[in-house]
Design an enzyme around this catalytic site. Sequence first.
Site, mmCIF file in Angstrom:
data_model
loop_
_atom_site.group_PDB
_atom_site.id
_atom_site.type_symbol
_atom_site.label_atom_id
_atom_site.label_comp_id
_atom_site.label_asym_id
_atom_site.label_seq_id
_atom_site.Cartn_x
_atom_site.Cartn_y
_atom_site.Cartn_z
ATOM 1 N N CYS A 108 6.562 -3.816 -1.262
ATOM 2 C CA CYS A 108 5.884 -2.548 -1.468
ATOM 3 C C CYS A 108 6.827 -1.356 -1.259
ATOM 4 O O CYS A 108 7.669 -1.101 -2.105
ATOM 5 C CB CYS A 108 4.634 -2.459 -0.602
ATOM 6 N N HIS A 203 1.628 -7.137 -1.848
ATOM 7 C CA HIS A 203 1.825 -7.503 -0.444
ATOM 8 C C HIS A 203 1.622 -9.005 -0.237
ATOM 9 O O HIS A 203 0.530 -9.444 0.166
ATOM 10 C CB HIS A 203 0.849 -6.732 0.446
ATOM 11 N N GLU A 205 2.585 -10.853 2.162
ATOM 12 C CA GLU A 205 2.323 -11.188 3.571
ATOM 13 C C GLU A 205 0.833 -11.138 3.898
ATOM 14 O O GLU A 205 0.398 -11.722 4.892
ATOM 15 C CB GLU A 205 3.123 -10.263 4.498
#
Length: 236
Positions: A108, A203, A205
Amino acid sequence: MTRPLICVSTDSTLREGDTIRSIVCPKSYPEAVAAAGGLPLLCGEVCAEDMADACDALMLSGGSDISPSYFGEEVLNDTVKVNPDRDAYEMALARAFLERQKPILAICRGFQIVNVVLGGDLYQDLVEQKDLHHMDRALRHPVRAEADSVLGRLYGTDFHVNSTHHQAVRNLGEGLRPTAWSPEGLVEAYEHTSGLIWGTQFHPERLTGPYWDDRTPDMNAYFSAFVQMVRAGGAE
């Protein structure tokens, strides 16, 4: 087997009534590194050169907008919220790892940092400049990936991802190859021609471990592939 040491970039905040800035990093970043076999080290916005010497790789995390001064523009409007201290530190951190030819995983804001460091630029405000709204944690949208990319080999050419960003890559920096796109044509992933830099605008994660849901692929395999690349000493 020894876990490779991966520097994870952090943010800092000044709590109300306090005079000391606190280090902030969503737990999902170090969790994803650890689950994939790496050892996360939160950098705390200090000692960029020493971090690059000590660590095997870098993960640049998400966060606030990047100052357009880094790509030769004035601030477009009051929706562009920047953190000058973090900008300066992460630019130095990215350059230090690049100079040492150590792997970088960019997510990001980090995706945008690497792009700007390599001479690219950004859309400052997607709403005003592209009439696109990608700032929604609940949003899942399709992407199209190159079959010969890391993401394409792991997940195929069509899958869904999340979206929480106000800015986006406009022109890619030197050596960066686009490897996935949103339906509107925004670059959602890239890889560097050296093989040492992988990046996503989305994202990953938040798409693994306790944060994953069945609307998207489990991104643990992406982090595991990166850690394996680091452990092997560089590009696949």
